[in-house]
Scaffold this motif. Structure first.
Motif, PDB file in Angstrom:
ATOM      1  N   GLN A 191     -32.024 -70.824  43.786  1.00 56.83           N
ATOM      2  CA  GLN A 191     -31.778 -70.177  42.706  1.00 56.83           C
ATOM      3  C   GLN A 191     -31.150 -68.940  42.710  1.00 56.83           C
ATOM      4  O   GLN A 191     -30.478 -68.557  41.649  1.00 56.83           O
ATOM      5  N   LEU A 192     -31.389 -68.340  43.771  1.00 54.64           N
ATOM      6  CA  LEU A 192     -30.547 -67.023  44.046  1.00 54.64           C
ATOM      7  C   LEU A 192     -29.164 -67.125  43.984  1.00 54.64           C
ATOM      8  O   LEU A 192     -28.573 -66.132  43.756  1.00 54.64           O
ATOM      9  N   VAL A 193     -28.989 -68.205  44.447  1.00 57.60           N
ATOM     10  CA  VAL A 193     -27.328 -68.556  44.680  1.00 57.60           C
ATOM     11  C   VAL A 193     -26.908 -69.338  43.130  1.00 57.60           C
ATOM     12  O   VAL A 193     -25.977 -68.947  42.846  1.00 57.60           O
ATOM     13  N   THR A 194     -27.578 -70.233  42.632  1.00 56.60           N
ATOM     14  CA  THR A 194     -26.987 -71.056  41.537  1.00 56.60           C
ATOM     15  C   THR A 194     -27.463 -70.288  40.107  1.00 56.60           C
ATOM     16  O   THR A 194     -26.498 -70.498  39.300  1.00 56.60           O
ATOM     17  N   MET A 195     -28.554 -69.514  40.061  1.00 61.75           N
ATOM     18  CA  MET A 195     -28.871 -69.046  38.473  1.00 61.75           C
ATOM     19  C   MET A 195     -27.839 -68.173  38.032  1.00 61.75           C
ATOM     20  O   MET A 195     -27.456 -68.034  37.051  1.00 61.75           O
ATOM     21  N   PRO A 196     -27.538 -66.940  38.879  1.00 61.14           N
ATOM     22  CA  PRO A 196     -26.558 -66.199  38.588  1.00 61.14           C
ATOM     23  C   PRO A 196     -25.450 -66.819  37.928  1.00 61.14           C
ATOM     24  O   PRO A 196     -24.542 -66.356  37.085  1.00 61.14           O
ATOM     25  N   LEU A 197     -24.883 -67.697  38.916  1.00 63.53           N
ATOM     26  CA  LEU A 197     -23.548 -68.165  38.268  1.00 63.53           C
ATOM     27  C   LEU A 197     -23.816 -68.973  37.239  1.00 63.53           C
ATOM     28  O   LEU A 197     -22.777 -68.761  36.293  1.00 63.53           O
TER      29      LEU A 197
END
Ligand SMILES: Nc1ncnc2c1ncn2[C@@H]1O[C@H](COP(=O)(O)OP(=O)(O)OP(=O)(O)O)[C@@H](O)[C@H]1O
Ligand SMILES: [Mg+2]
Lengths: 298, 367
Positions: free
Chosen positions: A168-174
């Motif tokens: 989620q650290l990678v995908t959520m901000p995107l």
């Protein structure tokens, strides 16, 4: 894309009469571009060649060898395990599940978040958005040690749940950043017209706003998938064998002290790069818009 | 034309000391609407007229429920509505930006709102309204394929098709060409009369306001400056803003001093009779409409000047007259059968009740 040529095309043609002229400067520029292509594509070419070499040729630096596709077979079949204890097929599957899971969670949570952030200014909304973005540029190394301890304590170490969570650290901000810009581009009056027609806010969101940002959702989802797929550090530290992903599995062929199989590594890396590559090609058009975070309107 | 599917019961619309203060974070609070009182009769059509940024859209959005009311009350019939959600207010809105839904064709856009309410004869209604607005040929098209004038008609149709007792239209005709504008204007008026929507139309266009509206509300800086019939507003402006904003060609405004009650000095040696009772010595702004100015007869107070420009506009002429001691020239509308010439010396006068005096500072009318 087939479009009728507008007047601006005709105009452009008039303004540049005749063919492009060849000047010394243009030759130099073309050569420079060529050099750049060779330079940037060479590692890829090298890897393809390496993947086609047999064990005897794998450390050679010449281009003449008798190519073989056996390496791909070795990687994909269980036979790889005789050499490195890596089940590559399993790792592929795990990667797909991890990334799909991570993207799904990000969409379910991120779409409403992006909508709220795009439509309303509330106390701390900008701070919250910036906080999200900072996940993207903070080095993962900074959080990996505490995460390792936390994961062990919670018992999610080496589980798919753990991976979905950390990704989620990678995908959520995107997802949130890309979709927010899509929602901001939508006229709020569209939803307001629906409200006046008697639809509830939820229905107005679901039936008016959401369908209009479908291209954005596709772009965000696929970008997020690719970023999650390419992540290396999280699975390296937070998984052992049960939830090992492609990125980690590839490196196992390097042998870790024992015999290194560069040809198998190259073959595995190529196979592992296929899913994101295919995805990227299919959605190229959305990707450009998505990557620009909507700052440039397509 | 059957009216059975479209009938509605007219309701009054009342705004009472309505205020709107925008308070967005990180910005200065902005007092956009500063206490509006309007009593609109059932079935009446009111034009809301005012310069850009004066709060017209804000007012409509508060009535529609798309903007919160800072203070004050809004009533439709005897129902107070500020706490109701937009869908429960019985208000139809034609948006300035059309707000048509891109994936649906025109028919879909028109039925969309009816479906939300489970209206059974949706298709009949859509057809009826499309015929009235001469847009049956548009029904199968998507908004992207429409011109802005067509979009505007669709937006208007969408506001009408629900047949709301109260109709709010934000510049509904601004993107139509002159011919269409006249036709749609007339059709809108006919529909409005027929079905008795209580209507507010926001417009920049005086002619549109005059032709459509029963009464005009002239707004500036978040306040209704005057509310009345076109005649009342034109003949008896409440203040300098209204006098200046309404009327084409624009009213002449000049500095002056009251010489004695009933006579005001204008320029170096000019004077005009006025119906105002302002006492002698008061510094004022004098307003005379080009339509009211005429050549003085006999010994009546008058303003001497010289014609510097004369424009013959067929139905009437416009003379620009320079007056000694005045910064701005005076414009006089002349009848078609007399021609003035450049260089003519003229003495101007106007009916006393048409010579308006305003406070030079606030612009309030001195009666
Ligand atoms: N959401 C908002 N936040 C802060 N200020 C706003 C907001 N919406 C409008 N305003 C301000 O309120 C004032 C009135 O705006 P409004 O849209 O009602 O004007 P208008 O009379 O409809 O103008 P126009 O004729 O240009 O449409 C403007 O000065 C505008 O800048
Ligand atoms: Mg407006």
């Amino acid at each position: 894309m087939l479009r009728e040529r507008g007047p601006e095309v005709a105009l452009a043609r008039e303004l540049t009469p005749g063919q492009k002229r060849v000047t010394p400067a243009s030759v130099v520029a073309d050569l420079a571009i060529l050099a750049w292509f060779v330079f940037s594509l060479f590692p890829l070419v090298w890897m393809v060649l390496l993947a086609l070499k047999n064990d005897a040729d794998q450390t050679s630096t010449y281009f003449r060898f008798s190519p073989t596709t056996a390496n791909f077979g070795t990687v994909l079949s269980q036979r790889g395990q005789d050499l490195t204890s890596v089940d590559f097929g399993q790792a592929m599957l795990t990667s797909v599940l991890n990334c799909a899971g991570a993207v799904l969670v990000s969409l379910v949570v991120g779409i409403p978040a992006a909508y709220a952030a795009g439509r309303w200014k509330f106390k701390g909304s900008e701070d919250l958005m910036f906080q999200m973005l900072s996940f993207r540029f903070a080095p993962e190394l900074m959080v990996i040690v505490p995460l390792f301890v936390i994961y062990n304590t919670l018992g999610v170490f080496d589980t798919k749940l753990g991976m979905v969570w950390v990704l989620q650290l990678v995908t959520m901000p995107l997802v949130v950043w890309i979709l927010r810009s899509y929602f901001q581009d939508l006229s709020p009056e569209l939803e307001q017209a629906a409200l006046l027609d008697g639809y509830t806010r939820r229905r107005a969101f679901l039936t008016v706003a959401l369908p209009l940002v479908r291209p954005g959702i596709a772009a965000a989802a696929l970008l997020a998938f690719i970023f999650a797929w390419n992540n290396y550090l999280f699975p390296l530290i937070l998984t052992d064998s049960a939830a090992t992903t492609v990125t980690v599995a590839v490196t196992k062929y390097l042998g870790g002290g024992g015999q290194a199989y560069y040809n198998l590594t190259a073959a595995a890396a190529l196979l592992g790069a296929l899913p994101p590559l295919v995805l990227a090609l299919t959605i190229q058009r959305y990707l450009v818009r998505g990557l620009s975070f909507g700052a440039v309107k397509a | 034309m059957s009216t059975t599917t479209l009938g509605t019961t007219a309701k009054s619309l009342v705004l009472e000391s309505l205020h709107k203060r925008y308070e967005s974070r990180g910005r200065e609070p902005f007092h956009a609407v500063k206490g509006i009182d309007l009593h609109i009769e059932p079935g009446e059509l009111v034009a809301l007229l005012g310069p850009s940024g004066c709060g017209k859209t804000t007012t409509l959005r508060m009535i529609a429920g798309l903007e919160t009311v800072t203070s004050g009350d809004i009533r439709i019939g005897d129902r107070s509505i500020p706490d109701l959600p937009p869908g429960k207010r019985d208000v139809g809105v034609g948006f300035e930006s059309y707000a048509l839904y891109p994936p649906l064709d025109v028919r879909g856009n028109l039925t969309y709102g009816l479906r939300a309410r489970g209206v059974k004869d949706a298709d009949t209604r859509v057809r009826a309204i499309a015929e009235r607005l001469e847009m049956t040929d548009l029904l199968g098209l998507r908004p992207a394929g429409l011109s802005s004038g067509q979009k505007q008609r669709v937006a208007l149709a969408r506001a009408l098709v629900r047949n709301p007792p109260v109709l709010l239209l934000d510049e509904p005709l601004s993107h139509l060409d002159a011919a269409q504008r006249q036709r749609v204007r007339r059709e809108l008026k006919v529909l409005q009369r027929e079905f008795g929507y209580t209507t507010i139309v926001v417009t920049h266009d005086q002619l549109e306001a005059l032709s459509l509206a029963d009464r005009l509300a002239v707004m500036d800086a978040g306040i209704i400056q005057q509310f009345g019939t076109a005649d009342e507003i034109f003949d008896d402006p409440a203040n300098r803003f209204v006098a200046d904003f309404v009327g084409e060609p624009k009213i002449n405004l000049a500095e002056g001093v009251v010489e004695r009650t009933g006579v005001v000095r204008v320029g170096r040696d000019g004077a005009l009779a006025t119906a105002s009772r302002a006492p002698a010595g008061t510094a004022v702004t004098v307003g005379v409409r080009p339509q009211d100015a005429r050549v003085a007869v006999g010994e009546e107070p008058s303003v001497p000047g010289e014609v510097v420009v004369y424009e013959d506009l067929l139905e009437f002429g416009l003379a620009t007259v320079r007056v000694e001691g005045l910064d701005a020239s005076l414009v006089v509308q002349t009848p078609a059968d007399v021609r003035w010439r450049r260089g003519d010396a003229v003495r101007l006068a106007a009916p006393p009740q048409r010579v308006y005096l305003f406070e030079p500072e606030g612009g309030a009318r001195l009666r």
